[in-house]
Scaffold this active site. Structure first.
Site, PDB file in Angstrom:
ATOM      1  N   ASP A 208       0.889  -1.245   0.050  1.00  0.00           N
ATOM      2  CA  ASP A 208      -0.146   0.064  -0.144  1.00  0.00           C
ATOM      3  C   ASP A 208       0.814   1.340   0.091  1.00  0.00           C
ATOM      4  O   ASP A 208       1.533   1.642   0.940  1.00  0.00           O
ATOM      5  CB  ASP A 208      -1.045  -0.064   1.235  1.00  0.00           C
ATOM      6  CG  ASP A 208      -1.868   1.129   1.306  1.00  0.00           C
ATOM      7  OD1 ASP A 208      -2.916   1.142   1.734  1.00  0.00           O
ATOM      8  OD2 ASP A 208      -1.924   2.030   0.512  1.00  0.00           O
ATOM      9  N   ARG A 210       0.262   4.479  -0.547  1.00  0.00           N
ATOM     10  CA  ARG A 210      -0.581   5.595  -0.669  1.00  0.00           C
ATOM     11  C   ARG A 210      -0.041   6.529   0.568  1.00  0.00           C
ATOM     12  O   ARG A 210       0.492   6.248   1.762  1.00  0.00           O
ATOM     13  CB  ARG A 210      -2.011   5.331  -0.409  1.00  0.00           C
ATOM     14  CG  ARG A 210      -2.900   4.755  -1.285  1.00  0.00           C
ATOM     15  CD  ARG A 210      -4.181   4.527  -0.951  1.00  0.00           C
ATOM     16  NE  ARG A 210      -4.387   3.222   0.246  1.00  0.00           N
ATOM     17  CZ  ARG A 210      -5.525   3.154   0.613  1.00  0.00           C
ATOM     18  NH1 ARG A 210      -6.340   3.410   0.422  1.00  0.00           N
ATOM     19  NH2 ARG A 210      -5.376   1.855   1.141  1.00  0.00           N
TER      20      ARG A 210
HETATM   21  N1  LIG Z   1      -3.329  -2.699  -6.045  1.00  0.00           N
HETATM   22  C1  LIG Z   1      -4.544  -2.982  -5.610  1.00  0.00           C
HETATM   23  N2  LIG Z   1      -5.383  -1.791  -5.295  1.00  0.00           N
HETATM   24  C2  LIG Z   1      -6.552  -2.229  -5.038  1.00  0.00           C
HETATM   25  C3  LIG Z   1      -7.146  -3.714  -5.163  1.00  0.00           C
HETATM   26  N3  LIG Z   1      -8.532  -3.519  -4.952  1.00  0.00           N
HETATM   27  C4  LIG Z   1      -8.796  -2.255  -4.460  1.00  0.00           C
HETATM   28  N4  LIG Z   1      -7.775  -1.437  -4.625  1.00  0.00           N
HETATM   29  C5  LIG Z   1      -7.561  -0.185  -4.393  1.00  0.00           C
HETATM   30  O1  LIG Z   1      -7.542   0.091  -2.978  1.00  0.00           O
HETATM   31  C6  LIG Z   1      -8.080   1.171  -2.621  1.00  0.00           C
HETATM   32  C7  LIG Z   1      -9.065   0.954  -1.644  1.00  0.00           C
HETATM   33  O2  LIG Z   1      -8.983   2.200  -0.610  1.00  0.00           O
HETATM   34  P1  LIG Z   1     -10.245   2.747   0.008  1.00  0.00           P
HETATM   35  O3  LIG Z   1     -11.377   2.105  -0.310  1.00  0.00           O
HETATM   36  O4  LIG Z   1     -10.174   4.253   0.251  1.00  0.00           O
HETATM   37  O5  LIG Z   1      -9.711   2.365   1.630  1.00  0.00           O
HETATM   38  P2  LIG Z   1      -9.182   0.973   2.203  1.00  0.00           P
HETATM   39  O6  LIG Z   1      -7.354   1.256   2.384  1.00  0.00           O
HETATM   40  O7  LIG Z   1      -9.645  -0.028   1.589  1.00  0.00           O
HETATM   41  O8  LIG Z   1      -9.923   1.016   3.814  1.00  0.00           O
HETATM   42  P3  LIG Z   1     -11.295   1.375   3.964  1.00  0.00           P
HETATM   43  O9  LIG Z   1     -11.243   2.898   4.329  1.00  0.00           O
HETATM   44  O10 LIG Z   1     -11.786   0.689   5.100  1.00  0.00           O
HETATM   45  O11 LIG Z   1     -12.039   1.206   2.980  1.00  0.00           O
HETATM   46  C8  LIG Z   1      -8.402   2.146  -3.935  1.00  0.00           C
HETATM   47  O12 LIG Z   1      -7.306   2.573  -4.313  1.00  0.00           O
HETATM   48  C9  LIG Z   1      -8.428   0.759  -4.812  1.00  0.00           C
HETATM   49  O13 LIG Z   1      -8.255   1.242  -6.285  1.00  0.00           O
HETATM   50  C10 LIG Z   1      -6.211  -4.575  -5.702  1.00  0.00           C
HETATM   51  O14 LIG Z   1      -6.497  -5.833  -5.835  1.00  0.00           O
HETATM   52  N5  LIG Z   1      -4.847  -4.394  -5.896  1.00  0.00           N
END
Ligand SMILES: Nc1nc2c(ncn2[C@@H]2O[C@H](COP(=O)(O)OP(=O)(O)OP(=O)(O)O)[C@@H](O)[C@H]2O)c(=O)[nH]1
Ligand SMILES: [Zn+2]
Length: 311
Positions: A208, A210
């Site tokens: 992650d 970010r």
């Molecule tokens: N690299 C990658 N990114 C993913 C995948 N599935 C979802 N994402 C990314 O994960 C991120 C999800 O972020 P959010 O929904 O903001 O938050 P979170 O970190 O999941 O945590 P919450 O606030 O609890 O939802 C987004 O940038 C999606 O594009 C995956 O399989 N691989």
């Protein structure tokens, strides 16, 4: 958690470029704020519920500008209507903004500007597939919709809503920061058996990557100080802190709809793996409600007891 004695990384410089009222299909008007910043060239957004949550950079008076200029970029109080000439005063609603005559900064007035109150906030990372392409691989689209709904209601079950006030900071961090192209490759690796963390690492990316500093800077620009954060991600709770300006006073969980209803929400093999990885490998605070008994139907009291394991 950054203790106040430790120096904090300086926040990025953000500037709200434009704000516009968006009448929504779900009821309330929202105010879309578009930001520029000194870290990247992306158009990060704040989706603001409440006319009186005001961006300090948007409302800052600018040298040589006209009241028309202010209205065009969205730095106005109350409602726009044909023929309106003053941005800083809405005569129909009897509202007017006050400014520091030297600096031109907006002065906080409880009658026109939201401040010093707990605010429901979601810091949401862009997910094209989940929000636009009907993907059942993740719950991002569902979370985005649910966050918007919670901003508008007083409460939902035992969750206190925003009662019409709140902010969804929408960060252009597709794919946990790796971008859509790399995320599509990660999906293929997941179809080949990797989980979402392994797939990122196999592509030479962090699990992650970010950075939420832009989210902190945007919230502070909007005059938000006490955050009720909609998330299951413990890292986001830490990232929503920038003492003494910004503190997370409450984490509001986002339980997948499919865990609370047999028909609502996303039901797919992929989403179970996605959520399981978030819990088991990313420490997300998600716990499937432990149901000891399925709803025993009156007509057939001997309905077998089903237990759900904690995920
Ligand atoms: N690299 C990658 N990114 C993913 C995948 N599935 C979802 N994402 C990314 O994960 C991120 C999800 O972020 P959010 O929904 O903001 O938050 P979170 O970190 O999941 O945590 P919450 O606030 O609890 O939802 C987004 O940038 C999606 O594009 C995956 O399989 N691989
Ligand atoms: Zn997603």
């Amino acid at each position: 958690m950054t203790l106040s004695s430790e120096p904090q990384d300086p926040l990025p410089v953000v500037k709200c470029v434009a704000r516009a009222r968006i009448p929504t299909t779900t009821g309330p008007d929202i105010f879309l704020h578009l930001y520029a910043n000194d870290r990247d060239t992306k158009e990060h957004l704040a989706i603001v519920f409440g006319e009186d949550i005001r961006s300090r950079t948007l409302f800052q008076r600018r040298r040589g500008e006209t009241q028309q200029d202010r209205m065009v970029r969205g730095a106005y109080v109350g409602k726009l209507f044909p023929g309106r000439t003053m941005a800083d005063m809405d005569e129909n609603l009897g509202m007017s903004l006050k400014f520091d005559e030297t600096s031109g900064s907006l002065l906080v007035d409880p009658k026109t500007t939201w401040h010093n109150q707990d605010t429901l906030v979601r810091i949401h990372s862009e997910c094209y597939t989940g929000e636009t392409a009907w993907s059942a691989r993740c719950d991002c689209g569902e979370q985005f919709d649910h966050a918007g709904k919670l901003m508008g209601v007083e409460r939902e079950g035992d969750i206190i809503g925003g009662s019409g006030r709140g902010v969804i900071v929408y960060l252009r961090q597709e794919g946990r920061g790796i971008g859509l192209g790399e995320k599509l490759k990660a999906y293929n690796l997941q179809d080949l058996g990797a989980d979402t963390v392994q797939a990122n690492l196999m592509l030479q990316h962090p699990a992650d990557g970010r950075d939420f500093s832009l989210g902190r800077a945007i919230l502070i620009d909007l005059g938000i100080s006490n955050v009720r954060l909609l998330t299951n991600n413990p890292d986001k709770v830490l990232q929503a802190e920038y003492p003494p300006y910004l503190q997370c006073v409450e984490r509001v969980p986002m339980v997948p709809l499919s865990w609370t209803s047999d028909h609502d929400g996303i039901h797919s093999a992929e989403i179970e793996g996605y959520l399981r990885t978030k819990v088991e490998r990313m420490g997300h605070l998600l716990q499937r409600p432990l149901k000891l008994h399925s709803s025993v139907s009156k007509s057939n009291p001997s309905t077998k007891v089903t237990t759900h394991t904690l995920v």
